[in-house]
Design a protein around this motif. Structure first.
Motif, PDB file in Angstrom:
ATOM      1  N   ALA A 152      23.730   4.161  20.678  1.00 39.60           N
ATOM      2  CA  ALA A 152      23.716   4.475  19.249  1.00 39.60           C
ATOM      3  C   ALA A 152      22.653   3.669  18.500  1.00 39.60           C
ATOM      4  N   GLU A 153      22.562   2.400  18.833  1.00 41.30           N
ATOM      5  CA  GLU A 153      21.646   1.506  18.129  1.00 41.30           C
ATOM      6  C   GLU A 153      20.198   2.007  18.215  1.00 41.30           C
ATOM      7  N   ASN A 154      19.771   2.365  19.432  1.00 37.36           N
ATOM      8  CA  ASN A 154      18.403   2.849  19.614  1.00 37.36           C
ATOM      9  C   ASN A 154      18.201   4.170  18.881  1.00 37.36           C
ATOM     10  N   GLU A 171      19.910  14.480  27.270  1.00 37.64           N
ATOM     11  CA  GLU A 171      20.484  13.182  26.876  1.00 37.64           C
ATOM     12  C   GLU A 171      19.645  12.034  27.422  1.00 37.64           C
ATOM     13  N   TRP A 172      19.054  12.234  28.619  1.00 38.96           N
ATOM     14  CA  TRP A 172      18.202  11.184  29.182  1.00 38.96           C
ATOM     15  C   TRP A 172      16.901  11.078  28.406  1.00 38.96           C
ATOM     16  N   GLY A 173      16.429  12.222  27.938  1.00 39.20           N
ATOM     17  CA  GLY A 173      15.223  12.224  27.097  1.00 39.20           C
ATOM     18  C   GLY A 173      15.480  11.471  25.800  1.00 39.20           C
ATOM     19  N   VAL A 174      16.645  11.745  25.188  1.00 39.32           N
ATOM     20  CA  VAL A 174      17.003  11.058  23.954  1.00 39.32           C
ATOM     21  C   VAL A 174      17.123   9.552  24.226  1.00 39.32           C
ATOM     22  N   MET A 175      17.691   9.225  25.395  1.00 33.01           N
ATOM     23  CA  MET A 175      17.856   7.820  25.760  1.00 33.01           C
ATOM     24  C   MET A 175      16.507   7.109  25.846  1.00 33.01           C
ATOM     25  N   LEU A 176      15.531   7.814  26.442  1.00 33.75           N
ATOM     26  CA  LEU A 176      14.215   7.178  26.640  1.00 33.75           C
ATOM     27  C   LEU A 176      13.336   7.234  25.381  1.00 33.75           C
ATOM     28  N   HIS A 177      13.738   8.060  24.423  1.00 33.50           N
ATOM     29  CA  HIS A 177      12.894   8.312  23.251  1.00 33.50           C
ATOM     30  C   HIS A 177      12.460   7.023  22.564  1.00 33.50           C
ATOM     31  N   ASP A 178      13.398   6.103  22.396  1.00 34.77           N
ATOM     32  CA  ASP A 178      13.083   4.891  21.645  1.00 34.77           C
ATOM     33  C   ASP A 178      12.221   3.904  22.438  1.00 34.77           C
ATOM     34  N   MET A 179      12.016   4.195  23.729  1.00 37.75           N
ATOM     35  CA  MET A 179      11.104   3.359  24.527  1.00 37.75           C
ATOM     36  C   MET A 179       9.652   3.641  24.112  1.00 37.75           C
ATOM     37  N   GLU A 180       9.417   4.842  23.587  1.00 38.41           N
ATOM     38  CA  GLU A 180       8.075   5.278  23.176  1.00 38.41           C
ATOM     39  C   GLU A 180       7.093   5.167  24.340  1.00 38.41           C
ATOM     40  N   VAL A 181       7.463   5.859  25.432  1.00 40.87           N
ATOM     41  CA  VAL A 181       6.706   5.760  26.676  1.00 40.87           C
ATOM     42  C   VAL A 181       5.218   6.065  26.468  1.00 40.87           C
ATOM     43  N   ASP A 182       4.925   7.079  25.646  1.00 40.53           N
ATOM     44  CA  ASP A 182       3.513   7.439  25.430  1.00 40.53           C
ATOM     45  C   ASP A 182       2.729   6.270  24.829  1.00 40.53           C
ATOM     46  N   TRP A 224       5.170  -3.743  26.918  1.00 37.74           N
ATOM     47  CA  TRP A 224       6.427  -3.608  27.655  1.00 37.74           C
ATOM     48  C   TRP A 224       7.467  -4.609  27.146  1.00 37.74           C
ATOM     49  N   SER A 225       6.987  -5.822  26.847  1.00 39.41           N
ATOM     50  CA  SER A 225       7.909  -6.879  26.431  1.00 39.41           C
ATOM     51  C   SER A 225       8.601  -6.544  25.104  1.00 39.41           C
ATOM     52  N   GLU A 226       7.966  -5.688  24.302  1.00 39.58           N
ATOM     53  CA  GLU A 226       8.575  -5.312  23.020  1.00 39.58           C
ATOM     54  C   GLU A 226       9.808  -4.428  23.200  1.00 39.58           C
ATOM     55  N   THR A 227       9.959  -3.874  24.411  1.00 38.85           N
ATOM     56  CA  THR A 227      11.068  -2.940  24.606  1.00 38.85           C
ATOM     57  C   THR A 227      12.301  -3.628  25.191  1.00 38.85           C
ATOM     58  N   ALA A 228      12.282  -4.965  25.256  1.00 38.81           N
ATOM     59  CA  ALA A 228      13.374  -5.690  25.930  1.00 38.81           C
ATOM     60  C   ALA A 228      14.743  -5.305  25.378  1.00 38.81           C
ATOM     61  N   GLY A 229      14.892  -5.329  24.040  1.00 37.91           N
ATOM     62  CA  GLY A 229      16.185  -5.022  23.421  1.00 37.91           C
ATOM     63  C   GLY A 229      16.590  -3.592  23.697  1.00 37.91           C
ATOM     64  N   VAL A 230      15.641  -2.685  23.561  1.00 41.24           N
ATOM     65  CA  VAL A 230      15.913  -1.264  23.793  1.00 41.24           C
ATOM     66  C   VAL A 230      16.370  -1.052  25.233  1.00 41.24           C
ATOM     67  N   ARG A 231      15.676  -1.710  26.176  1.00 39.91           N
ATOM     68  CA  ARG A 231      16.017  -1.543  27.586  1.00 39.91           C
ATOM     69  C   ARG A 231      17.391  -2.120  27.899  1.00 39.91           C
ATOM     70  N   ARG A 232      17.698  -3.264  27.325  1.00 41.69           N
ATOM     71  CA  ARG A 232      18.996  -3.893  27.580  1.00 41.69           C
ATOM     72  C   ARG A 232      20.132  -2.970  27.117  1.00 41.69           C
ATOM     73  N   ARG A 233      19.953  -2.400  25.909  1.00 38.17           N
ATOM     74  CA  ARG A 233      20.998  -1.508  25.392  1.00 38.17           C
ATOM     75  C   ARG A 233      21.132  -0.244  26.250  1.00 38.17           C
ATOM     76  N   ILE A 234      19.973   0.287  26.686  1.00 32.39           N
ATOM     77  CA  ILE A 234      20.000   1.484  27.536  1.00 32.39           C
ATOM     78  C   ILE A 234      20.770   1.190  28.817  1.00 32.39           C
ATOM     79  N   TRP A 235      20.473   0.048  29.427  1.00 32.67           N
ATOM     80  CA  TRP A 235      21.120  -0.329  30.671  1.00 32.67           C
ATOM     81  C   TRP A 235      22.639  -0.387  30.484  1.00 32.67           C
ATOM     82  N   HIS A 236      23.087  -1.147  29.466  1.00 33.00           N
ATOM     83  CA  HIS A 236      24.535  -1.322  29.266  1.00 33.00           C
ATOM     84  C   HIS A 236      25.241  -0.003  28.996  1.00 33.00           C
ATOM     85  N   LYS A 237      24.626   0.818  28.172  1.00 32.79           N
ATOM     86  CA  LYS A 237      25.280   2.053  27.780  1.00 32.79           C
ATOM     87  C   LYS A 237      25.283   3.063  28.925  1.00 32.79           C
TER      88      LYS A 237
END
Lengths: 364, 375
Positions: free
Chosen positions: B114-116, B170-181, B190-203
């Protein structure tokens, strides 16, 4: 305090159930079957409603199994949904802390009180209330003082009544005086119970003081004479006080005169009028998320936020319930209750009891 | 991108803003018990469907039970994500002060945390709606959904990418906030995505364990049939959500904007952009509920934080306001809107000059009148 620390053993298999109920949690399913089935949340069902005076209502409440009990003098946050909005207020149980499986709240319907009036009008057996665990430091010490003076006024009776009933349950042998202020006899909640209890225990004495009638044990407002008549031994006792601002101020003044303030313990159950000098107010208050700013009016941040058209969550408006707690991102604020200054950035403050000192930014 | 839409005078923008503000205030003043009851009724239906669906899958060896189970679970996930999750996380029910319906606390039955999602959706998408280069929901960093996005050979795969995104939404939505492009182009570290990645992992771990380990295991010999059933329910929800959401901003006639022309926007101009940048889908009351009322995308974009059940109620008034200012109100049946979106996906896969259009839209087509108001 010890009662609140006790936690019942966790429900077996709870982790599995929570993993199956992720992300909503098991209570969000159970409550749809019955609101009292919750495993984590604390709820209470009203089992009996009675009215001992015209403007009060006494609710007997059966809490869910997560309820960890309370210590006499503590309060509980009670929430009800009124026209779709959850409203929370703090009330002190009036029963003995040793009563198992139920407690009582005596609620006075204040003229401006949304929740108290609603409960007074609508509470009936079967009503489900949302509860917090008991909180608050206004309690008797573990080692009970030999002599105890309990002073209350109006609906401030509840926490000290709980102390009286608790001491009676414990077979306390020292002298206990219960001095209560009301307009007239008809305004004393639970009067019959009080008479019965003090009748049964010779060491417990009840004194009813009426401000608008002469047929009480005492009449008029609290002063040195009342104190001497009620408890000539007050200097060696511990005094517990809860009541409206006028009574609180009067008792404090007398105890200050006598140099006994260290033996006076108080619970402010109604907000003391906050006196601030608008001329002293400087700087601007910035509400960061709303993108608004206004000159500091000298009022509390909660009032200033509301004046700016914001609607921050709030409950007690007196620094008790922490509903309005918000991050102050910059600036200095003063706690109106004790004058304490908060100077650090990014700390949580209670909006309802904080006034800005110069420029302040709030994460609202 | 040539525009036929009328542009308004500064006074008209002001008035439009006032009209819509007044409408919004009227709804806010009227919120109460009926709205609370509505969302709790939806929650009850959703939870009942979920329990029924999970229960039926225990009898998954019996094909009708399996089909009924998957259907119930799909409907549960659709309601959970759309009419409940999306709307609650918008803060539509925050006024109830109920922690179970609060945007800060709510989580949905979806691998995207939800947070992302609240950051990329509530903040980025709803603030910068349809501003090319700012609204990351234009193509989600994967697709070419607007001519303002410069064509690259990569976009030849546009239809294939869209199809894959639909299946794995749903996986696309999950990755959306990573801003892969932006990570690939080096704009973001990459280091800027630490919080986003942690939340993705837990959820996502919790969601995967629930749907693909615990519930299948609980059904014992039906392990595989339950696992396939749960995957099917997630897939059905993905396809449905993708289709509804793509009809929100991509049908023909929906306008996009440039950063330049939206600088120093007033409240009225913001409303104007939200109205022109969204499209509705017409349908029955049940269809609106199952779409999370995103079928009222126009009303939703004007007032993202008022309870969605109010959108159908105010739609006639919004439409009348559009008519008053001569603005289009883009709506149509699901088939019409979907066909229009599909056409766009295929069309924009090709370079602009192959379609007989100049590679660069000539300067000035960006709404001559609107260039005025930006000035």
């Amino acid at each position: 305090m010890t009662a609140a620390k006790k936690r019942r053993p966790r429900f077996p298999g709870l982790r599995l159930l929570e993993a199956l109920a992720t992300p909503h949690g098991i209570d969000r399913y159970l409550e749809l079957v019955h609101p009292m089935l919750t495993i984590r949340g604390v709820r209470g069902e009203v089992t009996r409603v009675h009215r001992t005076t015209a403007d009060t209502v006494t609710l007997t409440i059966r809490p869910t199994r997560r309820w960890a009990g309370f210590t006499a003098g503590q309060y509980v946050r009670v929430s009800v949904d009124i026209d779709g909005v959850r409203r929370t207020r703090c009330y002190s149980p009036a029963t003995s802390q040793h009563t198992r499986g139920r407690f009582e709240l005596t609620i006075k319907a204040h003229e401006q009180g949304l929740v108290s009036r609603w409960l007074h009008r609508n509470a009936k057996p079967g009503l489900i209330l949302h509860l917090s665990q008991a909180e608050g430091e206004f309690t008797l010490p573990e080692r009970r003082p030999e002599k105890v003076l309990l002073i209350s006024g109006g609906s401030g009776i509840t926490p000290v009544l709980s102390m009286l009933r608790t001491l009676a349950d414990e077979g306390h042998t020292g002298e206990v005086v219960f001095l209560h202020y009301a307009y007239t006899e008809a305004d004393v909640p639970c009067r019959a119970d009080l008479l019965e209890l003090t009748g049964k225990h010779p060491n417990l004495r009840l004194l009813l003081a009426y401000t608008d009638a002469d047929d009480g044990d005492l009449s008029g407002f609290f002063d040195h004479t009342h104190l001497r008549k009620a408890a000539p031994w007050h200097a060696e006792a511990h005094t517990y006080l809860c009541g409206p601002p006028g009574l609180m101020a009067g008792v404090r003044e007398v105890f200050a005169d006598l140099g006994l303030l260290d033996r006076l313990h108080t619970e402010d159950f109604a907000p003391a009028p906050i006196t601030v000098d608008a001329a002293d107010a400087t700087g601007d208050v910035t509400f960061v998320r709303a993108g608004r700013a206004a000159p500091n009016s000298g009022q509390t941040l909660l009032e200033q936020a509301e004046a700016a058209g914001l609607t921050p969550d709030n409950g007690c408006r007196m620094g008790v319930c922490f509903t309005c707690t918000t991050v102050k991102t910059a600036g200095c604020t003063r706690d109106v209750r004790n004058g304490e200054l908060s100077t650090d950035p990014d700390v949580e403050i209670q909006l309802c009891v904080s006034v800005p000192v110069g420029d302040v930014a709030i994460d609202l | 991108m040539s525009r036929t839409t009328p542009t308004l005078t500064p006074e008209q923008y002001e008035e439009l803003g006032r009209d819509l503000d007044a409408l919004r205030q009227r709804v806010l003043d009227d919120l109460g018990e009926a709205d609370r009851k509505y969302i709790y009724d939806i929650v009850k239906v959703q939870r009942a469907l979920e329990v029924a669906g999970r229960g039926l899958l225990f009898a998954g060896f019996f094909p009708p039970a399996w089909i009924a189970g998957v259907t119930a679970l799909s409907l549960s996930k659709i309601l959970d994500n759309m009419e409940i999750g999306h709307n609650v996380m918008h803060g539509q029910y925050d006024w109830m002060r109920d922690p179970a319906m609060n945007s800060k606390m709510f989580e949905w039955d979806n691998v995207a945390p939800a947070e992302n999602w609240k950051h990329s959706h509530n903040y980025i998408h709803h603030t910068y709606t349809n501003i090319v280069g700012k609204d990351r929901d234009i193509g989600y960093g994967v697709l070419r959904m607007d001519e303002g996005q410069k064509w690259r050979p990569y976009y030849l795969g546009n239809p294939a990418y869209a199809f894959a995104l639909m299946l794995f939404f749903e996986w696309g939505v999950m990755l959306h906030d990573m801003e892969v492009d932006r990570l690939m182009s080096g704009e973001k570290k990459w280091s800027e995505t630490a919080g986003v990645r942690r939340r993705i992992w837990h959820k996502s771990v919790k969601q995967v364990i629930k749907d693909y380990v615990l519930f299948p295991a609980l059904t014992g010999p039906q392990f595989v049939s339950t696992l396939v059933g749960n995957a099917a329910a997630n897939l059905i929800r993905n396809v449905w959500a993708f289709n509804i959401i793509f009809c929100g901003h991509f049908p023909n006639g929906v306008e996009t904007f440039t950063e330049e022309e939206t600088k120093n926007e007033t409240r009225g101009q913001w409303y104007y952009r939200q109205m022109l940048g969204s499209a509705n889908i017409s349908g029955s009351p049940l269809f609106h509920i199952m779409s999370g009322n995103l079928s009222h995308q126009i009303e939703h974009h004007l007032f993202p934080d008022i309870p969605a059940r109010r959108y159908p109620e105010i739609a006639p008034e919004v439409r009348a306001i559009c008519a008053k200012y001569g603005l289009p109100y883009n709506t149509g049946g699901l088939t019409k809107q979907l066909r229009s979106v599909a056409k766009k996906i295929f069309k924009l896969a090709l370079p602009d000059n192959l379609r007989g259009k100049p590679a660069q839209p000539p300067a000035g087509t960006v709404g001559n009148g609107r260039a005025l108001r930006a000035a």
